[in-house]
Each structure stands twice: as structure tokens, then as C-alpha cells.
Enzyme design. Structure first.
Site, PDB file in Angstrom:
ATOM      1  N   GLY A  35      -6.557 101.985 -58.607  1.00 36.35           N
ATOM      2  CA  GLY A  35      -6.656 103.084 -57.645  1.00 36.35           C
ATOM      3  C   GLY A  35      -7.995 103.114 -56.934  1.00 36.35           C
ATOM      4  CG  HIS A  41      -7.225  97.892 -53.705  1.00 36.37           C
ATOM      5  ND1 HIS A  41      -8.349  98.655 -53.591  1.00 36.37           N
ATOM      6  CD2 HIS A  41      -7.245  97.372 -54.968  1.00 36.37           C
ATOM      7  CE1 HIS A  41      -9.030  98.619 -54.728  1.00 36.37           C
ATOM      8  NE2 HIS A  41      -8.393  97.844 -55.575  1.00 36.37           N
ATOM      9  N   GLY A 151      -7.367  89.977 -55.989  1.00 32.07           N
ATOM     10  CA  GLY A 151      -8.421  89.684 -55.024  1.00 32.07           C
ATOM     11  C   GLY A 151      -9.427  88.679 -55.563  1.00 32.07           C
ATOM     12  CB  SER A 189     -16.442  97.061 -54.896  1.00 31.67           C
ATOM     13  OG  SER A 189     -16.478  97.673 -56.177  1.00 31.67           O
TER      14      SER A 189
END
Ligand code: PAF
Length: 288
Positions: A35, A41, A151, A189
Site C-alpha cells: 500500500g 506501483h 519493481g 518509494s
């Protein structure tokens, strides 16, 4: 308007949906996350949506991959925003279990990966990769997709997951997608949210060090010199260096052959925030 992605908390329910899709001959892609999602993402979800018929993502802040003094409690949680981002990128199902669904009372099995899990993050964060491998295996069991997307930003993690998938013969293809960066080079990040404005400016030291490594690698500089330059750049940005290394790309072992595929890995601390980054190194001068 994008249809909202269904949020599913029950492991049996998500497993049934994914299995049914597969039985109907559809390809399912899976994006595991903790999350606090960002464009990195989003790019994984987009790749999954482009390559698969249905996409599932998970949102689970996994307690077993945090050390006792790490940031589990303050790790950002943003389910509503995450849900919108995932739906807009073509995700159909969001699996958001609670801790007891993943680690039911009495659970007693952990996965331990050696090899690529041992150095760097593995050495500095004891138990971290065991926590990652354990939760990823559980997530793969509940979301039995054919393809799973990770990733490159967490390069060592991708090696650990690929090692586990090969060793346990798990029926999933691991897809690794490029790191997404801010215009000034900082790798996206979820932990960037912890940085103060001043730390955010200094955080570019990691990507600047990697850019120098790529340049010096291509020019044929000795590995020790490249590592020294990376350390100096990170240090000059006021970042406490945890490591700055050029190693063999798949095993993370020291480079025996200076022309072998390599990766530069960096990690450092700004105040209470720890960031990692990496760069695959190609095109070395003089290499066959
Ligand atoms: O990369 C992450 O976000 C996590 O380590 C993962 C793979 C979702 C496991 O908790």
C-alpha cells in the site's frame, strides 16, 4: 468513469475468483504491495493490465518483514487513495487481508532463502527476506495468478522471490519492471513520504551515485574506484552510507569477471529514513 476495484479481505474468496478466471481461460496478473502506492506501483499494475486479462493487487503491510526497531507502526496506510489508483490502472480485485488471515493463530512455518538473500539487506535486516518470502508464498497461494509483477527498485527482493519460486517450483512467472523516478532522479518509494524538505533535496545523492557508477562502469573504471566514487557522492549529500557496491547481477557475489553482468546497489540513511536504490550496469568498455 473507472469502475471501483472490489476490495476482498477473505483469502478463500479471492482464491475462488482468481481460479474461476483461470478456468475460463483468462490470464491473471498479480501485483503484491504494502500500500501507500505511487507511480511505481501504478506502472506495475499497468504492465499487468496490458499483459493479462484480469489483474489482482494485494495491500498488506507485512509485519514479519520489519525488524523490531523498524517502521512497521508508522508505515503509511492509505486504502482509499490506493483503491482509486489501482482501479484507474485496470486492477479488478484488491486483496486487503488482515494479519490473522495471513498468519492465523498457530501458524508455525517460515520460508528461509539463502543465496541472494544473505548479503546487503539480508545482512543489515536480519529476518527481513524470510518475512518477504513467507508472505509472498502465502499471497501466491491465495492469489494463484500466472504472472506476478515486482519493481526493480527492490532488486535484491526480486532475486529472493525468483529464487524461492524456482526452488519451490511455484507455478508463477515473475515479471520485473523498471524503477520509476522523480524528474531529479530519486526512485519512487513509499518511504519518501518520511523525508523532510531538506532531506528530500539531499536524497538525490543515491541516484547521483548510481548515475556516476553507470558512467564509470561504461568507461571501464575498476570496481573499487566506482564504489569509492559512489560512497563519496552519497556522503557529500549528507546521507549515512549503509553500502555502495558493484556486484554480480544475479548472485550479488563479488565480481570475479569484470565483464560479467553487474548491478550497483546503494543504501543510506537520512535521519530516521532508510532508502535503497540500484542500477543495472551494461556496456562496459573493453568487454566482449
Ligand atoms: O515490495 C513490497 O512492497 C513487499 O516487500 C511485498 C513484496 C509486497 C511483500 O510484503
Amino acid at each position: 468513469m473507472t469502475a471501483p476495484a472490489a476490495v476482498i479481505t477473505n483469502p478463500e474468496e479471492i482464491a475462488a475468483l482468481v481460479r474461476e478466471s483461470c478456468h475460463r481461460g483468462r490470464t491473471v496478473g498479480f501485483v503484491p504491495t504494502m500500500g501507500a502506492l505511487h507511480e511505481g506501483h501504478a506502472s506495475l499494475a499497468e504492465a499487468a493490465a496490458a499483459e493479462c486479462d484480469d489483474v489482482a493487487a494485494s495491500i498488506f503491510v507485512n509485519p514479519t518483514q520489519f525488524g523490531p526497531h523498524e517502521d512497521f507502526a508508522r508505515y503509511p496506510r492509505a486504502l482509499d487513495a490506493d483503491r482509486r489508483l489501482l482501479a484507474a490502472r485496470g486492477v479488478r480485485w484488491i486483496f486487503a487481508p488482515d494479519v490473522a488471515a495471513i498468519y492465523p493463530p498457530g501458524h508455525a512455518t517460515r520460508i528461509v532463502v539463502d543465496g541472494p538473500a544473505l548479503p546487503f539487506e539480508g545482512a543489515l535486516r536480519p529476518g527481513h527476506f524470510s518475512g518477504v518470502a513467507t508472505v509472498v508464498q502465502r499471497l501466491f497461494a491465495f492469489v494463484p495468478a500466472q504472472r506476478a509483477y515486482f519493481g526493480q527498485k527492490d532488486w535484491q527482493q526480486t532475486l529472493v522471490v525468483r529464487r524461492m519460486v524456482a526452488d519451490l517450483a511455484l507455478p508463477v512467472t515473475i515479471v520485473v519492471r523498471p524503477t520509476i523516478r522523480e524528474p531529479d532522479g530519486l526512485a519512487l518509494s513509499s518511504r519518501n513520504a518520511y523525508l523532510s524538505a531538506a532531506e528530500r533535496r539531499r536524497a538525490t545523492g543515491l541516484s547521483a551515485a548510481l548515475a556516476a557508477a553507470a558512467r564509470d562502469w561504461a568507461a571501464g573504471a575498476p570496481v573499487a574506484d566506482i564504489e569509492g566514487t559512489m560512497r563519496r557522492i552519497i556522503d557529500d549529500h549528507g546521507i549515512a552510507v549503509d553500502y555502495a557496491a558493484v556486484v554480480e547481477r544475479e548472485s550479488l557475489a563479488p565480481l570475479a569477471d569484470p565483464a560479467a553482468p553487474a548491478v550497483a546497489l546503494v543504501a543510506g540513511r537520512l535521519g530516521t529514513t532508510r532508502l535503497i536504490d540500484n542500477q543495472l550496469l551494461d556496456g562496459r568498455a573493453g568487454a566482449a
